[in-house]
Scaffold this active site. Structure first.
Site, PDB file in Angstrom:
ATOM      1  CE  LYS A  40     -19.276  -7.782   1.238  1.00  0.00           C
ATOM      2  NZ  LYS A  40     -20.043  -8.909   1.656  1.00  0.00           N
ATOM      3  NE  ARG A  96     -21.429 -11.360   8.710  1.00  0.00           N
ATOM      4  CZ  ARG A  96     -21.688 -10.880   7.500  1.00  0.00           C
ATOM      5  NH1 ARG A  96     -21.999 -11.694   6.506  1.00  0.00           N
ATOM      6  NH2 ARG A  96     -21.636  -9.588   7.261  1.00  0.00           N
ATOM      7  CE1 TYR A 141     -26.619 -37.041 -16.399  1.00  0.00           C
ATOM      8  CE2 TYR A 141     -26.477 -34.677 -15.966  1.00  0.00           C
ATOM      9  CZ  TYR A 141     -25.918 -35.844 -16.469  1.00  0.00           C
ATOM     10  OH  TYR A 141     -24.678 -35.821 -17.033  1.00  0.00           O
ATOM     11  CG  MET A 165     -20.829 -28.926 -14.921  1.00  0.00           C
ATOM     12  SD  MET A 165     -19.353 -29.945 -14.875  1.00  0.00           S
ATOM     13  CE  MET A 165     -19.701 -31.077 -13.542  1.00  0.00           C
TER      14      MET A 165
END
Ligand SMILES: Cc1ncc(COP(=O)(O)O)c(C=O)c1O
Length: 380
Positions: free
Chosen positions: A41, A139, A269, A317
């Site tokens: 998956k 779950r 930053y 980013m």
């Protein structure tokens, strides 16, 4: 370590022969009758589903497990016509597509059992199902105290083909006592299934952290393996713990700028890092847009020319700044290794996760599509 093409700024290298070796070792450790269900998956844990699924099939896995019908259909597209288990609940509007394709649907409730059975009866087909029992994961799966009603429904439904029953452990890598308790609940429940039916079912619970030794008396006859086939070692308590899987994935990016900055300069930053010395820094073309979490800011390291270079300031980013003061030869175009080996050193997934406040599954699955996947097919 070279860049796969002139255009590549960030890429992962996937060592397909390492997958062969890992599957081989796992299969050898499992008793012959235990089926290997390969979990692919989330794009094969970020490695790329088509290439990895083909390789796993060649390596001899018996079946696949995916999260949902869309992932299962991608497996069909790579030519896999065999058993495919959908691990997550199937939405009502997905049932037709899943059943028509012959996938194995997981039943998580009495309502689902009835809905799948009704679809099968209405279409003159048998929907293939595994019943999932919640033994303490909280779950997916039918809560174990309500499982008898689901078993009875499946047994009474001509529209269903009962193929398996399973549970999932919530703490197999950390709490052997809780896992044993979950296993006991599950094993006790199996007694409620008529022996002749049970004998034909796939009975499974263990993942890579499996603690079960699969004695001849054990009713378990399948495992669902993800992490370990991708080269991550199982937890110390697992009966597979002595196996040393080979790392499969490494993650690299290129240095795009090198410059000198004076002591006292704030980097990146929000100025979370101030240089304590005159420094040479390198800007690497990788950031959280590729899969390096901001949590690694001021904590993680990249390898350049075989040296560990600390991340300076906030990961951004598209770019991350590292300290190359102690690597004077560092130059534009160099390969920075974020995960994997360079020279004599290696950054392991465990280290990367410690710096990044994440778990191994997450580190692999959050590598973004911008990162080129490069497949190595040669033997190492
Ligand atoms: C239901 C289920 N089974 C098996 C696995 C495979 O686990 P692992 O990757 O730890 O081997 C997963 C992974 O998330 C899962 O959700």
């Amino acid at each position: 370590m070279t860049s796969p093409s002139n255009q590549s700024r960030a890429w992962v290298e996937i060592d397909l022969p390492a997958i062969d070796r890992n599957v081989g070792r796992i299969k050898q450790a499992l008793p012959r009758h235990v089926r290997y269900v390969a979990v692919v998956k989330a794009d094969a844990y970020g490695h790329g589903m088509p290439e990895v699924a083909r390789r796993l099939l060649q390596a001899g896995v018996d079946a696949f497990a995916v999260a949902n019908v869309a992932e299962a259909i991608r497996l069909r597209e790579v030519g896999h016509e065999g058993d495919t288990l959908l691990l997550s609940p199937t939405l009502p509007d997905e049932v037709a597509r899943a059943a028509e394709n012959g996938f194995d649907l997981t039943i998580n409730s009495l309502e689902e059992a009835k809905a799948f059975a009704a679809w099968g009866a209405a279409h003159g087909r048998k929907v293939r199902v595994h019943v999932k029992v919640d033994t303490g994961m909280g779950r997916a799966g039918v809560w174990h105290e309500r499982a008898h009603a689901v078993f009875a429904e499946v047994l009474a439904s001509p529209g269903l083909e009962w193929r398996g029953v399973y549970t999932h452990f919530s703490d197999a890598d950390a709490d052997a006592v809780y896992t044993a308790q979950q296993r006991r609940i599950f094993l006790d429940l199996l007694e409620a299934i008529p022996a002749a039916v049970r004998a034909k079912l796939l009975i499974h619970a263990d993942n890579s952290a499996g603690l079960e030794s699969f004695s001849a008396a054990s009713p378990f006859n399948a495992v669902r393996i993800g992490l370990m086939q991708y080269g991550l070692p199982p937890s110390a308590g697992s009966f597979l713990a002595s196996l040393k899987p080979d790392p499969v994935l490494s993650f690299h990016a290129r240095v795009v700028l090198v410059k000198d900055l004076p002591k006292g300069t704030a980097v990146s930053y929000n100025r979370t890092k101030t240089l304590g010395r005159d420094s040479r820094v390198a800007v690497v073309a990788v950031g959280y847009g590729d899969g390096v979490p901001t949590a690694a800011s001021n904590r993680g390291f990249f390898l350049v020319r075989g040296h560990r270079c600390p991340i300076l300031g906030r990961v951004t980013m598209d770019q991350t700044v590292i300290d190359v003061t102690d690597v004077p030869a560092a130059a534009v175009g160099d390969v920075a290794t974020i995960l994997g080996a360079q020279g004599a050193d290696r950054i392991t997934v465990a280290e990367f996760c410690a710096w990044s406040d994440c778990i191994p599954w997450e580190a692999l699955c959050t590598l973004t599509q911008r990162v080129q996947r490069v497949y190595r097919t040669d033997r190492t």
